[in-house]
Design a protein around this motif. Structure first.
Motif, PDB file in Angstrom:
ATOM      1  N   SER A  41      10.561   4.673  -4.792  1.00 40.06           N
ATOM      2  CA  SER A  41       9.570   4.226  -4.005  1.00 40.06           C
ATOM      3  C   SER A  41      10.213   3.842  -2.554  1.00 40.06           C
ATOM      4  O   SER A  41       9.529   4.212  -1.609  1.00 40.06           O
ATOM      5  CB  SER A  41       9.261   2.680  -4.549  1.00 40.06           C
ATOM      6  OG  SER A  41      10.073   1.867  -4.591  1.00 40.06           O
ATOM      7  N   GLU A  69       2.242   1.656  -3.542  1.00 40.25           N
ATOM      8  CA  GLU A  69       1.248   2.146  -4.474  1.00 40.25           C
ATOM      9  C   GLU A  69       1.005   3.684  -3.927  1.00 40.25           C
ATOM     10  O   GLU A  69       1.042   4.574  -5.079  1.00 40.25           O
ATOM     11  CB  GLU A  69      -0.218   1.369  -4.056  1.00 40.25           C
ATOM     12  CG  GLU A  69      -1.102   1.595  -5.065  1.00 40.25           C
ATOM     13  CD  GLU A  69      -0.869   1.508  -6.675  1.00 40.25           C
ATOM     14  OE1 GLU A  69      -1.331   2.104  -7.416  1.00 40.25           O
ATOM     15  OE2 GLU A  69       0.076   0.518  -6.758  1.00 40.25           O
ATOM     16  N   ALA A  70       0.931   3.957  -2.841  1.00 41.17           N
ATOM     17  CA  ALA A  70       0.857   5.490  -2.458  1.00 41.17           C
ATOM     18  C   ALA A  70       1.902   6.401  -2.924  1.00 41.17           C
ATOM     19  O   ALA A  70       1.878   7.315  -3.527  1.00 41.17           O
ATOM     20  CB  ALA A  70       0.603   5.720  -0.882  1.00 41.17           C
ATOM     21  N   ALA A  99       1.071  -1.324  -0.129  1.00 39.24           N
ATOM     22  CA  ALA A  99       0.070   0.049  -0.057  1.00 39.24           C
ATOM     23  C   ALA A  99       0.861   1.316  -0.078  1.00 39.24           C
ATOM     24  O   ALA A  99       0.767   2.381  -0.658  1.00 39.24           O
ATOM     25  CB  ALA A  99      -0.709  -0.101   1.283  1.00 39.24           C
ATOM     26  N   SER A 100       2.053   1.247   0.636  1.00 38.95           N
ATOM     27  CA  SER A 100       2.815   2.240   0.601  1.00 38.95           C
ATOM     28  C   SER A 100       3.689   2.611  -0.615  1.00 38.95           C
ATOM     29  O   SER A 100       3.681   3.723  -1.014  1.00 38.95           O
ATOM     30  CB  SER A 100       4.061   2.161   1.864  1.00 38.95           C
ATOM     31  OG  SER A 100       3.235   2.125   3.293  1.00 38.95           O
ATOM     32  N   ILE A 123       7.001   7.888   4.561  1.00 33.39           N
ATOM     33  CA  ILE A 123       5.499   7.699   4.989  1.00 33.39           C
ATOM     34  C   ILE A 123       5.445   6.849   5.945  1.00 33.39           C
ATOM     35  O   ILE A 123       4.886   7.417   6.930  1.00 33.39           O
ATOM     36  CB  ILE A 123       4.794   7.010   3.658  1.00 33.39           C
ATOM     37  CG1 ILE A 123       4.547   8.029   2.555  1.00 33.39           C
ATOM     38  CG2 ILE A 123       3.370   6.514   4.282  1.00 33.39           C
ATOM     39  CD1 ILE A 123       4.365   7.419   1.330  1.00 33.39           C
ATOM     40  N   LYS A 174       1.706   6.761  -6.841  1.00 36.63           N
ATOM     41  CA  LYS A 174       0.578   7.871  -7.043  1.00 36.63           C
ATOM     42  C   LYS A 174       1.134   9.457  -6.712  1.00 36.63           C
ATOM     43  O   LYS A 174       0.477  10.279  -7.467  1.00 36.63           O
ATOM     44  CB  LYS A 174      -0.659   7.519  -6.511  1.00 36.63           C
ATOM     45  CG  LYS A 174      -1.263   6.239  -6.950  1.00 36.63           C
ATOM     46  CD  LYS A 174      -2.750   6.093  -6.123  1.00 36.63           C
ATOM     47  CE  LYS A 174      -3.463   4.772  -6.778  1.00 36.63           C
ATOM     48  NZ  LYS A 174      -4.736   4.388  -6.111  1.00 36.63           N
ATOM     49  N   ALA A 175       1.837   9.499  -5.581  1.00 40.72           N
ATOM     50  CA  ALA A 175       2.114  10.730  -5.327  1.00 40.72           C
ATOM     51  C   ALA A 175       3.304  11.227  -5.891  1.00 40.72           C
ATOM     52  O   ALA A 175       3.548  12.200  -6.102  1.00 40.72           O
ATOM     53  CB  ALA A 175       2.649  10.682  -3.692  1.00 40.72           C
TER      54      ALA A 175
END
Length: 424
Positions: free
Chosen positions: A270, A252-253, A249-250, A277, A256-257
């Protein structure tokens, strides 16, 4: 057909039929014996299960008795300290009262002597006559000032005497109160000591019964250890799966960021984003959790007592009994419910064959785990607050409805001692 032939056939028939009859009887016997053996085996297995249940119940009873003894001993130590404090306070106040009485007596003696001297000098003469009887104006002025000063001194001494008497009265009240508290504490001490003695007698009886059931006790301990190991493996698997999902999830976030172009260098972009994060979330959540170490509430709504402690424990008198607990076992009333101890998010809810339902709540890097839940009132992914109800705790009908919550605190997969985190 002649008679001899008929007799021969008859004899042959009898001879041939004889083994069949014998075999038929043997089959019936074997079947009967088999049914009898099955019944005996079933009865033996039932007796073994009942014996194991009794031993398990006695072991749980022993855990509770020893926990109660430990609690009573802590209460006794605390009461003894309080008794010493109250007794010392009463003694100091008594000494202070004696000193104050001595001072008061000196003041009263001085005051009485002065008044008697004035009265003696001025007997049958009032103050004005005493002044006017002076030889001259200067002596009259001196007598006037003397009487005025004496009157002021007398008023001051009367006030001092009254204040001293009030101080002594208050000290008497405080001393009586301290003595009363000391007496009540001593009464509580005597009751607690009696309760400890009763619990120790009960402990001795339970241990004696368990020592007689040595092999069964060993089997019960091994069974419990196996079940806890299976639970531990399942928890570690679920925690690792959750960590994997969180990393994904991190990632993917982070994608997107950042730049969504197909040429994005995943390795370069990443990893720092994930660390940043995660660090932000960890500092915000785990900092608060860590700051409350030793202040977190018990994970139950009612009163409870820890009957099995964290880590490897070897019993002093039962040589074969050694347990290894990944958390603590808290025995409570069957009306109590499991309760969230700190704000977080439900990260998992699952069922087990031996421990009913298990609920995991995440608090940043930390997890609290609630085991042996009968009815679950939360669901995975739900945000929860400290004090929220997780569900009812299972009461074992085979063990006098004993209600025990198994509770763990982990730093990811690392097991922590809950007793260092909970306020007891």
């Amino acid at each position: 057909m002649n008679v001899a032939k008929k007799i021969g056939i008859l004899i042959l028939t009898v001879i041939v039929s004889l083994p069949a009859v014998a075999v038929g009887k043997d089959v019936k016997t074997v079947r009967s014996q088999r049914e009898t053996a099955k019944k005996q085996l079933s009865a033996t297995n039932k007796k073994l299960r009942q014996n194991e249940e009794q031993v398990r119940s006695r072991l749980n009873q022993l855990n509770l008795v020893e926990a109660e003894i430990s609690r009573h001993e802590k209460d006794i130590a605390k009461a003894q300290r309080l008794y010493e404090v109250y007794t010392e306070e009463a003694n100091k106040l008594n000494d202070s009262i004696e000193e104050a009485n001595s001072q008061l007596q000196k003041i009263c003696d001085t005051y009485g002597s002065a008044v008697r001297n004035v009265q003696k000098k001025g007997k049958d003469v009032n103050q004005w006559m005493f002044i006017f009887a002076a030889d001259d104006f200067r002596q009259a002025l001196q007598r006037y000032r003397y009487l005025k000063q004496f009157s002021k001194w007398r008023d001051e001494q009367s006030k001092i005497i009254s204040e001293k008497q009030e101080i002594i009265r208050q000290k008497h009240q405080r001393m009586d109160s301290a003595a009363m508290r000391a007496n009540r504490t001593m009464e509580y001490l005597n009751i607690s000591l009696q309760q400890v003695e009763e619990k120790r007698n009960e402990q001795t009886q339970v241990i004696a019964r368990l020592q007689k059931d040595g092999n069964t006790l060993k089997n019960v301990i091994n069974s419990q250890r196996k079940k806890l190991n299976e639970l531990d493996s399942e928890l570690e698997r679920l925690i690792k799966e959750e960590e994997k999902r969180a990393r994904e999830a991190s990632l993917e976030a982070a994608k997107k960021a950042g730049n969504d172009r197909d040429t994005l260098n995943k390795q370069d972009v990443s990893k720092p984003a994930v660390a940043e994060i995660n660090d932000t979330a960890i500092k915000k959540l785990t900092g608060s959790f860590e700051e409350n170490k030793g202040k977190l509430p018990m994970p139950i709504t009612g009163k409870g007592i820890i009957v099995r402690h964290f880590g490897r424990q070897r019993h002093e008198q039962l040589k074969n009994v050694e347990t290894d607990n990944g958390g603590v076992d808290i025995e409570t009333s069957n009306e109590s419910q499991a309760m969230v101890i700190f704000d977080g998010k439900v990260s998992g809810v699952f069922q087990t064959s031996d421990f009913n339902n298990v609920v995991m709540v995440r608090h940043g890097e930390y997890l609290t785990i609630y085991v042996n839940i009968a009815t679950v009132d939360v669901k995975s992914g739900q945000t929860v607050k400290a004090g929220d109800i997780i569900g009812g705790i299972f009461s074992d009908p085979n063990d006098n409805n004993r209600t025990v919550l198994h509770f763990e605190i982990r730093h990811e997969v690392e097991k922590l001692n809950p007793e260092l985190w909970l306020k007891q």
